[in-house]
Design a protein around this motif. Structure first.
Motif, mmCIF file in Angstrom:
data_model
loop_
_atom_site.group_PDB
_atom_site.id
_atom_site.type_symbol
_atom_site.label_atom_id
_atom_site.label_comp_id
_atom_site.label_asym_id
_atom_site.label_seq_id
_atom_site.Cartn_x
_atom_site.Cartn_y
_atom_site.Cartn_z
ATOM 1 N N UNK A 157 59.045 5.259 37.997
ATOM 2 C CA UNK A 157 59.957 5.653 39.077
ATOM 3 C C UNK A 157 61.176 4.750 39.173
ATOM 4 N N UNK A 158 61.037 3.493 38.823
ATOM 5 C CA UNK A 158 62.159 2.542 38.910
ATOM 6 C C UNK A 158 62.349 1.850 37.568
ATOM 7 N N UNK A 159 62.464 2.644 36.507
ATOM 8 C CA UNK A 159 62.510 2.078 35.157
ATOM 9 C C UNK A 159 63.919 1.783 34.650
ATOM 10 N N UNK A 160 64.927 1.920 35.508
ATOM 11 C CA UNK A 160 66.297 1.596 35.100
ATOM 12 C C UNK A 160 67.076 2.745 34.507
ATOM 13 N N UNK A 188 76.307 5.528 29.375
ATOM 14 C CA UNK A 188 74.938 5.029 29.270
ATOM 15 C C UNK A 188 74.877 3.506 29.138
ATOM 16 N N UNK A 189 75.758 2.832 29.854
ATOM 17 C CA UNK A 189 75.759 1.373 29.802
ATOM 18 C C UNK A 189 74.439 0.808 30.316
ATOM 19 N N UNK A 190 73.823 1.503 31.267
ATOM 20 C CA UNK A 190 72.556 1.029 31.838
ATOM 21 C C UNK A 190 71.361 1.249 30.923
ATOM 22 N N UNK A 192 70.503 0.273 28.098
ATOM 23 C CA UNK A 192 69.982 -0.923 27.442
ATOM 24 C C UNK A 192 68.963 -1.647 28.319
ATOM 25 N N UNK A 193 68.962 -1.344 29.609
ATOM 26 C CA UNK A 193 68.051 -2.006 30.548
ATOM 27 C C UNK A 193 66.895 -1.113 30.997
ATOM 28 N N UNK A 194 66.767 0.061 30.400
ATOM 29 C CA UNK A 194 65.626 0.918 30.714
ATOM 30 C C UNK A 194 64.349 0.220 30.236
ATOM 31 N N UNK A 195 63.327 0.241 31.055
ATOM 32 C CA UNK A 195 62.065 -0.405 30.702
ATOM 33 C C UNK A 195 61.436 0.289 29.504
ATOM 34 N N UNK A 196 61.129 -0.442 28.441
ATOM 35 C CA UNK A 196 60.475 0.190 27.288
ATOM 36 C C UNK A 196 59.038 0.592 27.611
ATOM 37 N N UNK A 197 58.463 1.409 26.749
ATOM 38 C CA UNK A 197 57.078 1.840 26.906
ATOM 39 C C UNK A 197 56.115 0.979 26.100
ATOM 40 N N UNK A 198 56.534 0.540 24.909
ATOM 41 C CA UNK A 198 55.567 -0.082 24.010
ATOM 42 C C UNK A 198 55.951 -1.424 23.455
#
Length: 433
Positions: A157-160, A188-190, A192-198
């Motif tokens: 829900x708050x993964x960036x 899509x500057x943000x 790069x800060x999306x939380x990865x999955x693996x």
């Protein structure tokens, strides 16, 4: 480089239309292995991949990872074949229907992210659930599917991924990213800060810098894309024009889903194996795209459109420049190095190689593509027996399309394979007796 950062507001952003992959929205052709009625994991992967084209390629990868992990967690709660992804793991009542779990998990995740598609998704769910006899097993399966999807949705829900932010470049230095035709900002500057999955974080996968502007490699790649990637090139073979259009219209997650369904059907893999495979593949694709954006905005490399039009400014006396250079397919609105498509596709293919083998396959990649210049809309189909051949075509697609340097593709592939290796080694491992 000094820059301004701003937030995208509203659902419609004019410059986002410069994404070459936006043509995914024109419609998709039937995949010969898309509707395996005996395997609900494959069937609902097909539904998910087709539904997800309503968003950007990057959010497609994110949502597909959420969907496939929801399905995996639901299946694994019943079978117990692999280490769970969620902590605490989803629990299933004894005798729960695994098909009901898959259907419910995929449906819940998809309707959460694509509410406009709910009527069609509801109809698909009701049809598939209707084939399962009513009773405690069906009820328990639906319950575990819903629990798995709800847990994954809450986790992300708050993964960036929102709000989307942009960067307005101000540098005019040779080699630095500058806005290309039709772009109001770097998009899509943000991401790069999306939380990865693996993987723990994207910053652990920083690539070495690209070739210098005066290097032999840069000069070679400069002349390649200038020669074969222009809108008017007479040196671009017809088959390279076709792959440029095909992979402009086909995201990494869409391609990997289509190929995986066909390979799985040919190999007769189990529902549990398919649930794990698709989850790992989508995790790898998503995480590679996140790391690719981290590298893009770190290295900040100009696109071929800018570099070729301004070849006179790069202090390389072998690159004269062509002020009228225009690309065959539209240039996306963000820096060039590395290639997102090479990274995302490379990651998906590397997971597939580790699970299915590198060659001996019978894969058909097909999609509808829109008109481009004087070329009419068409259905383009390509056959493959080796996974690497898909990666090679993606690399050619971006160079012959005029939107990437060859070194963008090479480094994107390196990035994707490294991330895929980490994802497979550290996630969803088999439970040992």
């Amino acid at each position: 480089m000094t820059s301004g950062i701003r937030t995208l507001r509203g659902a419609v952003v004019g410059s986002i239309l410069r994404l070459s992959t936006v043509v995914l929205l024109v419609g998709l052709v039937f995949d010969p292995a898309s509707a395996n009625a005996e395997d609900m994991v494959l069937k609902w992967n097909d539904t998910a991949a087709r539904t997800a084209v309503a968003t950007t390629p990057f959010n497609q990868a994110r949502v597909m990872a959420i969907v496939q992990l929801s399905v995996f967690e639901a299946v694994n709660a019943v079978t117990g074949d692999y280490e769970p992804y969620l902590e605490p793991a989803t629990a299933a009542a004894a005798g729960a229907s695994v098909d009901a779990a898959v259907i419910t998990a995929a449906h819940r995740a998809l309707t959460n992210y694509f509410p406009a598609a709910t009527p069609g998704l509801d109809a698909a769910r009701d049809l598939d659930l209707g084939a399962i006899p009513n009773g405690p097993a069906k009820t328990a399966g639906m319950g575990v599917g819903l629990a798995a999807a709800n847990a994954m949705i809450a986790l992300r829900a708050t993964d960036g991924s929102a709000p989307l932010t942009t960067l307005i470049p101000s540098s005019t230095l040779a080699g630095d990213y500058q806005l290309t035709t039709g772009c109001a900002a770097g998009l899509f500057y943000n991401w790069q800060n999306v939380t990865p999955f693996g993987i723990p974080n994207a910053s652990a996968f920083l690539l070495t810098p690209p070739p210098s502007l005066g290097s032999r490699q840069y000069t070679k790649d400069y002349y390649e894309v200038m020669t074969v990637g222009s809108s008017t090139s007479s040196d671009r073979p017809a088959d390279r024009a076709e792959v440029a259009r095909l992979y402009a219209a086909s995201s990494p997650s869409f391609v990997a889903s289509m190929a995986t369904r066909q390979i799985s059907t040919a190999k007769g893999l189990s529902l549990s194996e398919n649930a794990r495979a698709l989850a790992l593949i989508m995790m790898g694709i998503n995480d590679s795209l996140v790391a690719s954006f981290y590298n893009k905005y770190h290295h900040n490399v100009w696109r071929p459109e800018t570099g070729i039009r301004n070849g006179w400014s790069d202090d390389n006396d072998k690159t004269d420049g062509d002020a009228g250079f225009a690309t065959f397919i539209p240039t996306p609105c963000f820096p060039s190095y590395p290639s997102n498509h090479a990274g995302g596709t490379g990651a998906g293919l590397e997971v597939m190689r580790r699970l299915f083998g590198a060659a001996g396959h019978d894969i058909t990649i097909t999609n509808n593509v829109p008109a481009l210049g004087s070329l009419p809309a068409a259905t383009i189909t390509v056959q493959y027996s080796q996974l690497k051949a898909i990666a090679d075509d993606v690399d050619d697609a971006r160079v012959y399309g005029g939107i990437h340097w060859r070194f963008d593709q090479t480094s994107g592939g390196v990035l994707g394979r490294a991330i895929a290796t980490a994802v497979v080694k550290n996630n969803l491992r088999p439970v040992r007796p």
